[in-house]
Design a protein around this motif. Structure first.
Motif, PDB file in Angstrom:
ATOM      1  N   SER A  34       0.826  -1.213   0.000  1.00 56.48           N
ATOM      2  CA  SER A  34       0.000   0.000   0.000  1.00 56.48           C
ATOM      3  C   SER A  34       0.861   1.264   0.000  1.00 56.48           C
ATOM      4  CB  SER A  34      -0.920   0.018   1.207  1.00 56.48           C
ATOM      5  OG  SER A  34      -1.808  -1.058   1.160  1.00 56.48           O
ATOM      6  N   ILE A  35       1.909   1.254   0.790  1.00 52.24           N
ATOM      7  CA  ILE A  35       2.815   2.403   0.833  1.00 52.24           C
ATOM      8  C   ILE A  35       3.487   2.586  -0.525  1.00 52.24           C
ATOM      9  CG2 ILE A  35       4.961   3.278   1.843  1.00 52.24           C
ATOM     10  CD1 ILE A  35       4.033   1.984   4.494  1.00 52.24           C
ATOM     11  N   TRP A  36       3.932   1.481  -1.132  1.00 56.19           N
ATOM     12  CA  TRP A  36       4.561   1.560  -2.447  1.00 56.19           C
ATOM     13  C   TRP A  36       3.578   2.111  -3.480  1.00 56.19           C
ATOM     14  CZ3 TRP A  36       8.910   2.095  -4.761  1.00 56.19           C
ATOM     15  CH2 TRP A  36       8.992   1.915  -6.132  1.00 56.19           C
ATOM     16  N   ASP A  37       2.337   1.641  -3.457  1.00 51.12           N
ATOM     17  CA  ASP A  37       1.332   2.129  -4.399  1.00 51.12           C
ATOM     18  C   ASP A  37       1.091   3.628  -4.224  1.00 51.12           C
ATOM     19  OD1 ASP A  37       1.045  -0.384  -5.482  1.00 51.12           O
ATOM     20  OD2 ASP A  37      -0.779  -0.867  -4.341  1.00 51.12           O
ATOM     21  N   LEU A  38       1.076   4.089  -2.982  1.00 50.69           N
ATOM     22  CA  LEU A  38       0.896   5.510  -2.709  1.00 50.69           C
ATOM     23  C   LEU A  38       2.060   6.326  -3.263  1.00 50.69           C
ATOM     24  CD1 LEU A  38      -0.683   7.786  -1.276  1.00 50.69           C
ATOM     25  CD2 LEU A  38       0.716   7.293   0.735  1.00 50.69           C
ATOM     26  N   ILE A  39       3.289   5.865  -3.026  1.00 52.21           N
ATOM     27  CA  ILE A  39       4.470   6.565  -3.536  1.00 52.21           C
ATOM     28  C   ILE A  39       4.447   6.590  -5.061  1.00 52.21           C
ATOM     29  CG2 ILE A  39       6.996   6.446  -3.735  1.00 52.21           C
ATOM     30  CD1 ILE A  39       6.976   5.330  -0.837  1.00 52.21           C
ATOM     31  N   TYR A  40       4.133   5.455  -5.672  1.00 57.23           N
ATOM     32  CA  TYR A  40       4.100   5.359  -7.133  1.00 57.23           C
ATOM     33  C   TYR A  40       3.044   6.302  -7.718  1.00 57.23           C
ATOM     34  CZ  TYR A  40       3.792   3.348 -11.792  1.00 57.23           C
ATOM     35  OH  TYR A  40       3.781   3.183 -13.149  1.00 57.23           O
ATOM     36  N   ALA A  41       1.864   6.321  -7.138  1.00 57.20           N
ATOM     37  CA  ALA A  41       0.796   7.186  -7.632  1.00 57.20           C
ATOM     38  C   ALA A  41       1.164   8.659  -7.472  1.00 57.20           C
ATOM     39  CB  ALA A  41      -0.510   6.886  -6.907  1.00 57.20           C
ATOM     40  N   THR A  42       1.821   9.004  -6.392  1.00 61.88           N
ATOM     41  CA  THR A  42       2.239  10.380  -6.165  1.00 61.88           C
ATOM     42  C   THR A  42       3.261  10.817  -7.205  1.00 61.88           C
ATOM     43  OG1 THR A  42       1.837  10.144  -3.790  1.00 61.88           O
ATOM     44  CG2 THR A  42       3.258  11.971  -4.482  1.00 61.88           C
ATOM     45  N   VAL A  43       4.276   9.994  -7.429  1.00 59.56           N
ATOM     46  CA  VAL A  43       5.296  10.330  -8.419  1.00 59.56           C
ATOM     47  C   VAL A  43       4.678  10.409  -9.815  1.00 59.56           C
ATOM     48  CG1 VAL A  43       7.403   9.493  -9.549  1.00 59.56           C
ATOM     49  CG2 VAL A  43       7.209   9.427  -7.066  1.00 59.56           C
ATOM     50  N   GLU A  44       3.801   9.469 -10.127  1.00 54.36           N
ATOM     51  CA  GLU A  44       3.145   9.479 -11.424  1.00 54.36           C
ATOM     52  C   GLU A  44       2.314  10.757 -11.613  1.00 54.36           C
ATOM     53  OE1 GLU A  44       0.793   6.241 -14.102  1.00 54.36           O
ATOM     54  OE2 GLU A  44       0.126   6.493 -12.028  1.00 54.36           O
ATOM     55  N   GLY A  45       1.602  11.165 -10.582  1.00 50.49           N
ATOM     56  CA  GLY A  45       0.807  12.387 -10.647  1.00 50.49           C
ATOM     57  C   GLY A  45       1.665  13.629 -10.833  1.00 50.49           C
ATOM     58  N   VAL A  46       2.770  13.704 -10.116  1.00 56.87           N
ATOM     59  CA  VAL A  46       3.675  14.852 -10.249  1.00 56.87           C
ATOM     60  C   VAL A  46       4.259  14.897 -11.655  1.00 56.87           C
ATOM     61  CG1 VAL A  46       5.887  15.804  -9.459  1.00 56.87           C
ATOM     62  CG2 VAL A  46       4.211  15.020  -7.794  1.00 56.87           C
ATOM     63  N   LEU A  47       4.679  13.753 -12.172  1.00 53.98           N
ATOM     64  CA  LEU A  47       5.231  13.713 -13.526  1.00 53.98           C
ATOM     65  C   LEU A  47       4.174  14.089 -14.571  1.00 53.98           C
ATOM     66  CD1 LEU A  47       7.499  10.541 -13.353  1.00 53.98           C
ATOM     67  CD2 LEU A  47       8.203  12.941 -13.361  1.00 53.98           C
ATOM     68  N   ARG A  48       2.956  13.627 -14.382  1.00 50.65           N
ATOM     69  CA  ARG A  48       1.876  13.980 -15.300  1.00 50.65           C
ATOM     70  C   ARG A  48       1.603  15.490 -15.247  1.00 50.65           C
ATOM     71  NH1 ARG A  48      -3.031  11.392 -13.554  1.00 50.65           N
ATOM     72  NH2 ARG A  48      -1.722   9.542 -13.565  1.00 50.65           N
ATOM     73  N   PHE A  49       1.642  16.061 -14.050  1.00 50.48           N
ATOM     74  CA  PHE A  49       1.439  17.503 -13.880  1.00 50.48           C
ATOM     75  C   PHE A  49       2.503  18.291 -14.640  1.00 50.48           C
ATOM     76  CE2 PHE A  49       2.702  21.304 -11.457  1.00 50.48           C
ATOM     77  CZ  PHE A  49       1.565  22.075 -11.641  1.00 50.48           C
ATOM     78  N   PHE A  50       3.777  17.945 -14.434  1.00 50.29           N
ATOM     79  CA  PHE A  50       4.848  18.667 -15.123  1.00 50.29           C
ATOM     80  C   PHE A  50       4.823  18.408 -16.630  1.00 50.29           C
ATOM     81  CE2 PHE A  50       6.772  18.947 -10.846  1.00 50.29           C
ATOM     82  CZ  PHE A  50       6.901  20.327 -10.795  1.00 50.29           C
ATOM     83  N   GLY A  51       4.385  17.215 -17.033  1.00 45.28           N
ATOM     84  CA  GLY A  51       4.243  16.927 -18.453  1.00 45.28           C
ATOM     85  C   GLY A  51       3.172  17.790 -19.083  1.00 45.28           C
ATOM     86  N   SER A  52       2.085  18.028 -18.377  1.00 48.42           N
ATOM     87  CA  SER A  52       1.027  18.878 -18.926  1.00 48.42           C
ATOM     88  C   SER A  52       1.448  20.345 -18.948  1.00 48.42           C
ATOM     89  CB  SER A  52      -0.264  18.699 -18.130  1.00 48.42           C
ATOM     90  OG  SER A  52      -0.122  19.198 -16.829  1.00 48.42           O
ATOM     91  N   LEU A  53       2.302  20.745 -18.025  1.00 52.01           N
ATOM     92  CA  LEU A  53       2.823  22.108 -18.064  1.00 52.01           C
ATOM     93  C   LEU A  53       3.733  22.312 -19.275  1.00 52.01           C
ATOM     94  CD1 LEU A  53       3.799  22.930 -14.359  1.00 52.01           C
ATOM     95  CD2 LEU A  53       1.915  23.881 -15.680  1.00 52.01           C
ATOM     96  N   ALA A  54       4.537  21.308 -19.585  1.00 56.28           N
ATOM     97  CA  ALA A  54       5.486  21.419 -20.688  1.00 56.28           C
ATOM     98  C   ALA A  54       4.787  21.307 -22.042  1.00 56.28           C
ATOM     99  CB  ALA A  54       6.561  20.337 -20.561  1.00 56.28           C
ATOM    100  N   GLY A  55       3.731  20.554 -22.118  1.00 57.94           N
ATOM    101  CA  GLY A  55       3.118  20.311 -23.425  1.00 57.94           C
ATOM    102  C   GLY A  55       1.796  20.876 -23.500  1.00 57.94           C
TER     103      GLY A  55
END
Length: 55
Positions: A34-55
């Motif tokens: 569960s902790i790993w899934d939370l960390i993974y989802a957080t990193v994925e969300g941050v990367l998606r956010f910065f990807g949408s800012l760039a593109g």
């Protein structure tokens, strides 16, 4: 926090984690997953956010 207290706190946390795994390994695995899934989802969300800012 003084170094000696910090060392004791770290050892207490490690001892508790070992106890938790020995006492109930299935639940410990579920918690870690569960902790790993939370960390993974957080990193994925941050990367998606910065990807949408760039593109």
């Amino acid at each position: 926090m003084p170094a000696k207290i910090k060392t004791w706190v770290i050892w207490l946390i490690v001892a508790f984690l070992v106890y938790a795994v020995v006492k109930n390994p299935d639940r410990a695995a579920t918690v870690v997953r569960s902790i790993w899934d939370l960390i993974y989802a957080t990193v994925e969300g941050v990367l998606r956010f910065f990807g949408s800012l760039a593109g």
